[in-house]
Design a protein around this motif. Structure first.
Motif, PDB file in Angstrom:
ATOM      1  N   ASP A 104       0.813  -1.223   0.000  1.00 60.80           N
ATOM      2  CA  ASP A 104       0.000   0.000   0.000  1.00 60.80           C
ATOM      3  C   ASP A 104       0.846   1.272   0.000  1.00 60.80           C
ATOM      4  O   ASP A 104       0.402   2.328   0.475  1.00 60.80           O
ATOM      5  CB  ASP A 104      -0.965   0.019   1.197  1.00 60.80           C
ATOM      6  N   GLU A 105       2.045   1.194  -0.566  1.00 64.28           N
ATOM      7  CA  GLU A 105       2.893   2.363  -0.746  1.00 64.28           C
ATOM      8  C   GLU A 105       3.535   2.296  -2.122  1.00 64.28           C
ATOM      9  O   GLU A 105       3.577   1.236  -2.753  1.00 64.28           O
ATOM     10  CB  GLU A 105       3.988   2.426   0.330  1.00 64.28           C
ATOM     11  N   SER A 134       2.711  11.583  -7.231  1.00 68.90           N
ATOM     12  CA  SER A 134       2.139  11.340  -8.560  1.00 68.90           C
ATOM     13  C   SER A 134       2.209   9.858  -8.916  1.00 68.90           C
ATOM     14  O   SER A 134       1.244   9.293  -9.452  1.00 68.90           O
ATOM     15  CB  SER A 134       2.857  12.186  -9.603  1.00 68.90           C
ATOM     16  N   SER A 135       3.331   9.209  -8.616  1.00 67.09           N
ATOM     17  CA  SER A 135       3.442   7.768  -8.880  1.00 67.09           C
ATOM     18  C   SER A 135       2.411   6.988  -8.072  1.00 67.09           C
ATOM     19  O   SER A 135       1.742   6.083  -8.576  1.00 67.09           O
ATOM     20  CB  SER A 135       4.848   7.285  -8.539  1.00 67.09           C
ATOM     21  N   GLY A 136       2.294   7.345  -6.786  1.00 70.85           N
ATOM     22  CA  GLY A 136       1.337   6.664  -5.931  1.00 70.85           C
ATOM     23  C   GLY A 136      -0.086   6.850  -6.404  1.00 70.85           C
ATOM     24  O   GLY A 136      -0.902   5.917  -6.368  1.00 70.85           O
ATOM     25  N   LEU A 137      -0.422   8.042  -6.863  1.00 65.62           N
ATOM     26  CA  LEU A 137      -1.775   8.300  -7.352  1.00 65.62           C
ATOM     27  C   LEU A 137      -2.099   7.451  -8.571  1.00 65.62           C
ATOM     28  O   LEU A 137      -3.224   6.948  -8.711  1.00 65.62           O
ATOM     29  CB  LEU A 137      -1.924   9.783  -7.681  1.00 65.62           C
ATOM     30  N   VAL A 138      -1.118   7.262  -9.467  1.00 63.80           N
ATOM     31  CA  VAL A 138      -1.339   6.396 -10.622  1.00 63.80           C
ATOM     32  C   VAL A 138      -1.578   4.959 -10.163  1.00 63.80           C
ATOM     33  O   VAL A 138      -2.517   4.287 -10.619  1.00 63.80           O
ATOM     34  CB  VAL A 138      -0.144   6.474 -11.590  1.00 63.80           C
ATOM     35  N   LEU A 139      -0.726   4.473  -9.267  1.00 62.81           N
ATOM     36  CA  LEU A 139      -0.882   3.100  -8.781  1.00 62.81           C
ATOM     37  C   LEU A 139      -2.206   2.919  -8.047  1.00 62.81           C
ATOM     38  O   LEU A 139      -2.851   1.868  -8.149  1.00 62.81           O
ATOM     39  CB  LEU A 139       0.284   2.751  -7.859  1.00 62.81           C
ATOM     40  N   THR A 182       6.668  19.482  -8.595  1.00 60.52           N
ATOM     41  CA  THR A 182       5.457  18.923  -9.187  1.00 60.52           C
ATOM     42  C   THR A 182       5.789  17.548  -9.747  1.00 60.52           C
ATOM     43  O   THR A 182       6.746  17.405 -10.519  1.00 60.52           O
ATOM     44  CB  THR A 182       4.921  19.812 -10.319  1.00 60.52           C
ATOM     45  N   GLY A 183       5.028  16.553  -9.374  1.00 58.35           N
ATOM     46  CA  GLY A 183       5.201  15.214  -9.910  1.00 58.35           C
ATOM     47  C   GLY A 183       4.283  14.974 -11.090  1.00 58.35           C
ATOM     48  O   GLY A 183       3.115  15.397 -11.079  1.00 58.35           O
ATOM     49  N   VAL A 184       4.797  14.300 -12.110  1.00 62.42           N
ATOM     50  CA  VAL A 184       4.018  13.909 -13.285  1.00 62.42           C
ATOM     51  C   VAL A 184       4.255  12.422 -13.492  1.00 62.42           C
ATOM     52  O   VAL A 184       5.415  11.991 -13.570  1.00 62.42           O
ATOM     53  CB  VAL A 184       4.436  14.695 -14.539  1.00 62.42           C
ATOM     54  N   ALA A 185       3.193  11.623 -13.587  1.00 60.94           N
ATOM     55  CA  ALA A 185       3.359  10.172 -13.670  1.00 60.94           C
ATOM     56  C   ALA A 185       2.378   9.556 -14.650  1.00 60.94           C
ATOM     57  O   ALA A 185       1.252  10.063 -14.825  1.00 60.94           O
ATOM     58  CB  ALA A 185       3.175   9.533 -12.291  1.00 60.94           C
ATOM     59  N   ALA A 204       3.351  -0.599 -12.790  1.00 61.23           N
ATOM     60  CA  ALA A 204       4.337   0.386 -12.352  1.00 61.23           C
ATOM     61  C   ALA A 204       3.865   1.775 -12.742  1.00 61.23           C
ATOM     62  O   ALA A 204       2.935   1.944 -13.548  1.00 61.23           O
ATOM     63  CB  ALA A 204       5.705   0.104 -12.976  1.00 61.23           C
ATOM     64  N   ALA A 205       4.515   2.753 -12.151  1.00 69.84           N
ATOM     65  CA  ALA A 205       4.296   4.148 -12.519  1.00 69.84           C
ATOM     66  C   ALA A 205       5.635   4.756 -12.896  1.00 69.84           C
ATOM     67  O   ALA A 205       6.612   4.620 -12.163  1.00 69.84           O
ATOM     68  CB  ALA A 205       3.665   4.918 -11.367  1.00 69.84           C
ATOM     69  N   LEU A 206       5.669   5.409 -14.036  1.00 76.53           N
ATOM     70  CA  LEU A 206       6.863   6.102 -14.511  1.00 76.53           C
ATOM     71  C   LEU A 206       6.618   7.591 -14.317  1.00 76.53           C
ATOM     72  O   LEU A 206       5.578   8.112 -14.737  1.00 76.53           O
ATOM     73  CB  LEU A 206       7.099   5.777 -15.981  1.00 76.53           C
ATOM     74  N   SER A 207       7.569   8.277 -13.682  1.00 77.08           N
ATOM     75  CA  SER A 207       7.303   9.672 -13.324  1.00 77.08           C
ATOM     76  C   SER A 207       8.540  10.544 -13.478  1.00 77.08           C
ATOM     77  O   SER A 207       9.665  10.051 -13.568  1.00 77.08           O
ATOM     78  CB  SER A 207       6.805   9.758 -11.873  1.00 77.08           C
TER      79      SER A 207
END
Length: 248
Positions: free
Chosen positions: A111-112, A141-146, A201-204, A216-219
């Motif tokens: 959960d992380e 941003s990565s976490g939000l995508v996941l 600012t994160g972008v993922a 996975a998330a690429l950011s």
């Protein structure tokens, strides 16, 4: 595994010993390990000694204990994360050469968001993550995508809180987070301005497996206020290339 008087199995105690090591705490004494793990000192010294003998931990010149190369070797022999990292790295390097900030790859773990690779330019701005570091799903941003593309059980656990605030911009209201997740699923990417740190600012974007599931998330991490569209274009292209490299 035999249990201790407290009811802990040997496996549980070994895990507790290893979990005392963090990206910021790479060396410690056996006594410190015992205190941080909540294991009696004599037991901690014995477990540490056995792990050192097995090569899973190592002692340095100051008699402090570090994670051993043998543990790294065993962990990476058949690691799903390692195979994903190897497939992604050439395309991450392309993103990094064009964006020239921080380029990262994260997977879902307990959960992380667990970051398994990171590339950073010498002049890159502030970044809260590191390889083998973790960030909360709702605040990165990565976490939000996941989280957005994760299962309903995962979303229920996270939305059930508590949602810790990292900055004034971090979404901590469950209804607002649900709306953000719906937006991410619609757009196919996440933008998180100031969610983890005020200055960035994160972008993922998601990376899919052969079933279409997000693995996975690429950011990238940009300075706060920077244009996100050029980085987003590079990320989406890289994600497609990673999926193709993996035979999708």
């Amino acid at each position: 595994m035999a249990n201790s008087p407290s009811g802990d199995s040997m496996t549980e105690r070994l895990v507790r010993v290893l979990e005392t090591f963090t990206p910021a705490r790479t060396a410690q004494t056996a006594a410190e390990i015992g205190r941080r793990s909540g294991i009696p000192s004599s037991t901690a010294h014995r477990i540490v000694g056995e792990l050192v003998d097995a090569g899973l931990l190592e002692r340095d010149a100051q008699h402090r204990v570090r994670v051993g190369m043998r543990l790294w070797e065993l962990a990476t022999r058949s690691s799903r994360a390692l195979r994903l990292r190897q497939a992604a790295l050439p395309f991450m390097e392309r993103v990094q050469s064009r964006v020239r900030e921080h380029t990262q790859l994260a997977i879902l773990e307990q959960d992380e968001a667990l970051f398994i690779e990171q590339l950073s330019g010498s002049a890159a701005g502030s970044n809260a993550t590191r390889v083998a570091g973790r960030l909360p799903l709702h605040a990165s941003s990565s976490g939000l995508v996941l989280l957005a593309f994760g299962g309903p059980d995962l979303q229920q656990r996270v939305l059930g809180g508590p949602l810790a605030r990292r900055t004034a911009a971090t979404i901590v209201d469950p209804d607002a987070l649900r709306r953000k997740l719906a937006e991410i699923r619609t757009l196919g990417h996440a933008i998180a301005p100031g969610y983890i740190a005020d200055v960035s600012t994160g972008v993922a974007v998601p990376v899919h497996d052969e079933t279409g599931a997000v693995i996975a998330a690429l950011s990238v991490v940009l300075p706060h206020g920077a244009q996100t569209e050029p980085a987003l274009v590079e990320l989406l292209r890289a994600a497609r290339d990673i999926e193709r490299e993996r035979g999708l």
